[in-house]
Design an enzyme around this catalytic site. Structure first.
Site, PDB file in Angstrom:
ATOM      1  N   ARG A   1      -4.915   5.384  11.231  1.00 61.85           N
ATOM      2  CA  ARG A   1      -6.212   6.403  10.717  1.00 61.85           C
ATOM      3  C   ARG A   1      -6.425   7.428  11.729  1.00 61.85           C
ATOM      4  NH1 ARG A   1      -9.245   1.487   7.894  1.00 61.85           N
ATOM      5  NH2 ARG A   1      -8.338   0.433   9.952  1.00 61.85           N
TER       6      ARG A   1
ATOM      7  N   SER B   1     -11.526  -0.860   4.223  1.00 61.51           N
ATOM      8  CA  SER B   1     -11.889  -1.779   3.213  1.00 61.51           C
ATOM      9  C   SER B   1     -13.556  -2.068   3.463  1.00 61.51           C
ATOM     10  CB  SER B   1     -11.242  -3.084   3.035  1.00 61.51           C
ATOM     11  OG  SER B   1     -10.003  -2.861   2.956  1.00 61.51           O
TER      12      SER B   1
HETATM   13  P1  ADP Z   1      -8.935  -2.175   6.557  1.00 64.42           P
HETATM   14  O1  ADP Z   1      -9.030  -1.464   8.105  1.00 64.42           O
HETATM   15  O2  ADP Z   1      -9.156  -1.191   5.522  1.00 64.42           O
HETATM   16  O3  ADP Z   1      -9.853  -3.488   6.173  1.00 64.42           O
HETATM   17  P2  ADP Z   1      -6.421  -3.837   6.698  1.00 64.42           P
HETATM   18  O4  ADP Z   1      -7.005  -4.665   7.667  1.00 64.42           O
HETATM   19  O5  ADP Z   1      -6.166  -4.359   5.146  1.00 64.42           O
HETATM   20  O6  ADP Z   1      -7.368  -2.782   6.252  1.00 64.42           O
HETATM   21  O7  ADP Z   1      -5.318  -2.987   7.295  1.00 64.42           O
HETATM   22  C1  ADP Z   1      -3.741  -3.174   6.912  1.00 64.42           C
HETATM   23  C2  ADP Z   1      -3.020  -1.980   7.560  1.00 64.42           C
HETATM   24  O8  ADP Z   1      -3.576  -0.743   6.946  1.00 64.42           O
HETATM   25  C3  ADP Z   1      -3.561  -1.463   8.926  1.00 64.42           C
HETATM   26  O9  ADP Z   1      -2.540  -1.203   9.728  1.00 64.42           O
HETATM   27  C4  ADP Z   1      -4.416  -0.555   8.856  1.00 64.42           C
HETATM   28  O10 ADP Z   1      -4.567   0.178   9.910  1.00 64.42           O
HETATM   29  C5  ADP Z   1      -3.913   0.329   7.593  1.00 64.42           C
HETATM   30  N1  ADP Z   1      -5.001   1.063   7.118  1.00 64.42           N
HETATM   31  C6  ADP Z   1      -6.243   0.693   6.474  1.00 64.42           C
HETATM   32  N2  ADP Z   1      -6.951   1.777   5.861  1.00 64.42           N
HETATM   33  C7  ADP Z   1      -6.258   2.722   6.209  1.00 64.42           C
HETATM   34  C8  ADP Z   1      -6.038   4.137   5.707  1.00 64.42           C
HETATM   35  N3  ADP Z   1      -7.222   4.667   5.341  1.00 64.42           N
HETATM   36  N4  ADP Z   1      -4.962   4.894   5.995  1.00 64.42           N
HETATM   37  C9  ADP Z   1      -4.055   4.272   6.630  1.00 64.42           C
HETATM   38  N5  ADP Z   1      -3.871   3.193   7.024  1.00 64.42           N
HETATM   39  C10 ADP Z   1      -4.679   2.205   6.689  1.00 64.42           C
END
Ligand code: ADP
Length: 174
Positions: free
Chosen positions: A92, A130
């Site tokens: 991000r 999230s």
């Molecule tokens: P979060 O950080 O939202 O809790 P997760 O731990 O489920 O998300 O992340 C899973 C993957 O998705 C990671 O590689 C994270 O960097 C990516 N990710 C999370 N939010 C985004 C976003 N807004 N855009 C792109 N990638 C994202």
């Protein structure tokens, strides 16, 4: 060996539009993508792994190029079980970089065949996580612009329960 499949691991607690954007981009590159939903309680998830998987299923519909599986334990073990050694992560902002870099190198030490590929979402989604979605939902904000409808409904349902909402509030603070 050239790879046609990839794994996209994460917590997806809950799935949001940034995740969906990365999933769609990855299906344009790979012939199939396994979304690996981490069962680990390390991040203190609001939703159990089965509910997180169901939200993803309901949001993505039937797509033969996408498989959604729980991830218990280490990603490298999951990769070996599946015989898939390409990992997709979303980037991000610069703030994601340090953690992602460390994790990619650690995973490669554990399994030299593993390669991590980073995808950036549409600018509109770079601020989404999230955690922030749960924070907005906890304080009664409208999350429908940030998450797919099945996740918005689950958030509403979970946080409508005072006991769950209180637990979530405590978790967000820690
Ligand atoms: P979060 O950080 O939202 O809790 P997760 O731990 O489920 O998300 O992340 C899973 C993957 O998705 C990671 O590689 C994270 O960097 C990516 N990710 C999370 N939010 C985004 C976003 N807004 N855009 C792109 N990638 C994202």
């Amino acid at each position: 060996m050239k790879q046609t499949r990839a794994i996209y691991p994460g917590s997806f607690d809950p799935v949001h539009l940034g995740h969906l954007d990365v999933i769609m981009r990855s299906t344009q590159i790979f012939s199939s993508v396994i979304i690996a939903v981490a069962a680990s309680k390390a991040k203190g998830p609001l939703f159990g792994v089965d509910v997180r998987i169901q939200m993803l299923r309901d949001s993505l519909g039937d797509n033969p190029a996408i498989e959604i599986l729980p991830l218990h334990g280490l990603l490298v073990d999951f990769a070996r079980e599946q015989g898939v050694f390409t990992v997709i992560r979303g980037l991000r902002a610069v703030s994601d970089f340090e953690f992602e870099f460390q994790m990619a190198l650690m995973n490669r030490k554990l399994e030299p065949r593993l390669e991590t590929i980073y995808l950036t979402p549409k600018e509109d989604y770079t601020y989404l996580s999230s955690r922030i979605v749960k924070e907005v939902a906890l304080f009664g904000g409208d999350v429908e612009k940030f998450v797919p409808a099945p996740a918005a409904a689950r958030l509403k349902q979970a946080l409508g329960d005072p006991a769950i909402a209180e637990q979530a509030r405590l978790r967000q603070k820690s």
